[in-house]
Design an enzyme around this catalytic site. Structure first.
Site, PDB file in Angstrom:
ATOM      1  N   HIS A 184       0.885   1.127  -7.812  1.00  0.00           N
ATOM      2  CA  HIS A 184       2.133   1.773  -7.375  1.00  0.00           C
ATOM      3  C   HIS A 184       3.215   1.747  -8.443  1.00  0.00           C
ATOM      4  O   HIS A 184       4.283   2.308  -8.237  1.00  0.00           O
ATOM      5  CB  HIS A 184       2.637   1.118  -6.086  1.00  0.00           C
ATOM      6  CG  HIS A 184       1.726   1.381  -4.927  1.00  0.00           C
ATOM      7  ND1 HIS A 184       1.883   2.439  -4.069  1.00  0.00           N
ATOM      8  CD2 HIS A 184       0.581   0.749  -4.542  1.00  0.00           C
ATOM      9  CE1 HIS A 184       0.912   2.438  -3.183  1.00  0.00           C
ATOM     10  NE2 HIS A 184       0.094   1.419  -3.446  1.00  0.00           N
TER      11      HIS A 184
ATOM     12  N   LYS B 124      -2.112   8.073  -7.296  1.00  0.00           N
ATOM     13  CA  LYS B 124      -0.698   8.075  -6.896  1.00  0.00           C
ATOM     14  C   LYS B 124       0.105   8.873  -7.940  1.00  0.00           C
ATOM     15  O   LYS B 124       0.077  10.100  -7.910  1.00  0.00           O
ATOM     16  CB  LYS B 124      -0.235   6.646  -6.686  1.00  0.00           C
ATOM     17  CG  LYS B 124      -1.186   5.965  -5.662  1.00  0.00           C
ATOM     18  CD  LYS B 124      -0.854   4.590  -5.284  1.00  0.00           C
ATOM     19  CE  LYS B 124      -2.009   3.899  -4.579  1.00  0.00           C
ATOM     20  NZ  LYS B 124      -2.606   4.580  -3.438  1.00  0.00           N
TER      21      LYS B 124
ATOM     22  N   SER C 187       2.538  -2.350  -2.113  1.00  0.00           N
ATOM     23  CA  SER C 187       2.532  -1.015  -1.520  1.00  0.00           C
ATOM     24  C   SER C 187       3.238  -0.922  -0.178  1.00  0.00           C
ATOM     25  O   SER C 187       3.794   0.115   0.161  1.00  0.00           O
ATOM     26  CB  SER C 187       1.094  -0.540  -1.352  1.00  0.00           C
ATOM     27  OG  SER C 187       0.386  -1.408  -0.492  1.00  0.00           O
TER      28      SER C 187
HETATM   29  N1  PMP Z   1      -4.645  -1.092  -5.244  1.00  0.00           N
HETATM   30  C1  PMP Z   1      -3.533  -0.871  -4.517  1.00  0.00           C
HETATM   31  C2  PMP Z   1      -2.401  -1.824  -4.639  1.00  0.00           C
HETATM   32  C3  PMP Z   1      -3.454   0.242  -3.673  1.00  0.00           C
HETATM   33  O1  PMP Z   1      -2.356   0.449  -2.942  1.00  0.00           O
HETATM   34  C4  PMP Z   1      -4.555   1.130  -3.613  1.00  0.00           C
HETATM   35  C5  PMP Z   1      -4.528   2.381  -2.764  1.00  0.00           C
HETATM   36  N2  PMP Z   1      -3.705   2.412  -1.706  1.00  0.00           N
HETATM   37  C6  PMP Z   1      -5.682   0.852  -4.365  1.00  0.00           C
HETATM   38  C7  PMP Z   1      -5.705  -0.266  -5.176  1.00  0.00           C
HETATM   39  C8  PMP Z   1      -6.908   1.730  -4.297  1.00  0.00           C
HETATM   40  O2  PMP Z   1      -6.710   2.892  -5.011  1.00  0.00           O
HETATM   41  P1  PMP Z   1      -7.630   4.182  -4.763  1.00  0.00           P
HETATM   42  O3  PMP Z   1      -6.892   5.024  -3.785  1.00  0.00           O
HETATM   43  O4  PMP Z   1      -7.714   4.824  -6.100  1.00  0.00           O
HETATM   44  O5  PMP Z   1      -8.936   3.720  -4.270  1.00  0.00           O
END
Ligand code: PMP
Length: 411
Positions: free
Chosen positions: A216, A247, A187
């Protein structure tokens, strides 16, 4: 007398020196009105959104809005219960069916967020006798999930399949299962895991599984949007896929899919699934509709536009002389020379009407200070050119890059 918050004093002092003194605090940004997937009013300023993770722009998909409105009317604003008590509605089952169809897997479980999906799956699948071998750059939810599992945690060098192989080889004579944990697209920098190499390593070692967090890459990679395993042609070798609806799917919620025949055992033993309220009916309805859009022809067209936008922004920011952390991807992370410079840069951008994510160490790999942009399929070329022009002006004002100054002055 000691205060319960005393141990955070150094952090708060750093925050004050970075943000309060610089007159810019990303924690105080408030969207007063959302004009579209790519624009919002922040205070009185119309702002181009370039840090939403709304990769396909589906937050306003008319079919999803319609389904969400209908679910709201028919089932109410919330379930007021966990999945195992009173919180499983027909919509949760329909979403799990859609996930099975989407990923072509036998089983799917919906969680209330992606964070909870990682906590739940990792802490439940692995136990004290097991080994988790994870990429060092994994998300906070993965770090927390593996800690909760009580398994032995081994980190391998980011995106280094040879290092992974070496570490697994050291475990060869240890009983217990081994789980490799990676992400499809990382990310912060937008780089992609070398999944084919990682699958080859997995196949060399006994009792070894792969879990990939496709947060992502869902909707972004692969012809049908199934993420990196689809793009790399290795879906059968990735045992567990975790993801989020927050996302590309344009709403909120998490999931895990797998074809392991005993996967549904999780419903009986996974605490972050059992002991929390389920997603509201309107959310699961819109997630299911957006998934079906993602795998259909419209999704293919959106992915194409997203790729084009990513290449456009990446090429033009590079051309300004800015350092970008990785190759073109829907995450374009500009590397600033210091945290102070990143804060000043971020402030210049927001004051000029461009919203990006400020990401500072220790939350970033390699100690980078980042202006993290994420692209949306709905960005127009004109919007992106405006973003680039503003990046150039701010960089020039900060004396950051001479080439920027020359380009902006002489065009
Ligand atoms: N895994 C990754 C790689 C993320 O970037 C994120 C959120 N930024 C999450 C899990 C968590 O997702 P959520 O927003 O649905 O809690």
């Amino acid at each position: 007398m000691a205060d319960i918050f005393d141990r955070f004093a150094p952090l708060m002092a750093q925050r004050d020196s970075f943000f309060t003194e610089a007159g810019a605090d990303p924690f105080t940004v408030r969207m007063d009105q959302v004009i579209s997937q790519t624009e919002a009013m922040i205070g009185n300023r119309r702002t181009i959104l370039c840090g939403t993770n709304n990769y396909l722009g589906l937050t306003f998909a008319p079919e999803a809005l319609k389904a969400a409105h209908a679910a709201l009317d028919d089932f109410g604003t919330g379930t007021t219960g966990s999945r195992v008590a009173n919180g499983t509605y027909v919509g949760h089952k329909a979403l799990e069916d859609e996930l099975k169809t989407f990923f072509k897997k036998d089983h799917a479980i919906v969680f209330s967020t992606g964070f909870l999906a990682n906590l739940g799956v990792l802490s439940t699948l692995m136990g004290p006798d097991d080994f988790i071998v994870m990429d060092a750059d994994c998300h906070a939810s993965i770090y927390d999930g593996v800690r909760m599992s009580q398994a032995q945690i081994i980190r391998f060098k980011h995106n280094d399949a040879a290092d992974l192989d070496k570490r697994l080889a050291r475990l060869a004579d240890k009983p217990g299962n081994k789980l490799i944990v990676i992400e499809g697209i990382y990310s912060m920098l937008g780089d992609t895991a070398p999944l084919k190499d990682i699958v080859a390593v997995k196949k060399k070692h006994a009792n070894t599984y792969i879990l990939s967090d496709e947060a992502h890459s869902l909707g972004v990679l692969g012809r049908f949007g199934r993420g990196l395993p689809e793009q790399d042609g290795v879906e059968a070798d990735v045992d567990f896929i975790v993801g989020t609806f927050s996302k590309s799917a344009g709403t909120v919620g998490g999931f895990c899919v797998s074809s392991h025949p005993k996967f549904d055992t999780l419903r009986l033993v996974c605490r972050p699934y059992i002991f929390t309220a389920s997603l509201p009916p309107s959310v699961v309805a819109s997630a299911a509709v957006n998934l079906s859009i993602i795998r259909g022809p419209e999704g293919g067209a959106l992915r194409k536009r997203l790729r084009r936008n990513a290449q456009h922004l990446h090429a033009r920011l590079t051309n300004l002389g800015l350092k970008i952390a990785s190759g073109p991807s829907p995450v374009v992370a500009v590397v600033a020379p210091s945290p102070e410079m990143a804060v000043a840069f971020w402030r210049g951008l927001i004051e000029a009407g461009v919203y990006v994510n400020l990401a500072l160490p220790p939350a970033t790999p390699y100690g980078y200070s980042l202006l993290r942009c994420s692209l949306c399929a709905a960005h127009t070329e004109e919007q992106l050119d405006e973003v680039v022009a503003i990046f150039g002006r701010v960089a020039a004002d900060l004396g950051l890059i001479e080439r920027c100054a020359r380009k902006v002055a002489g065009a």
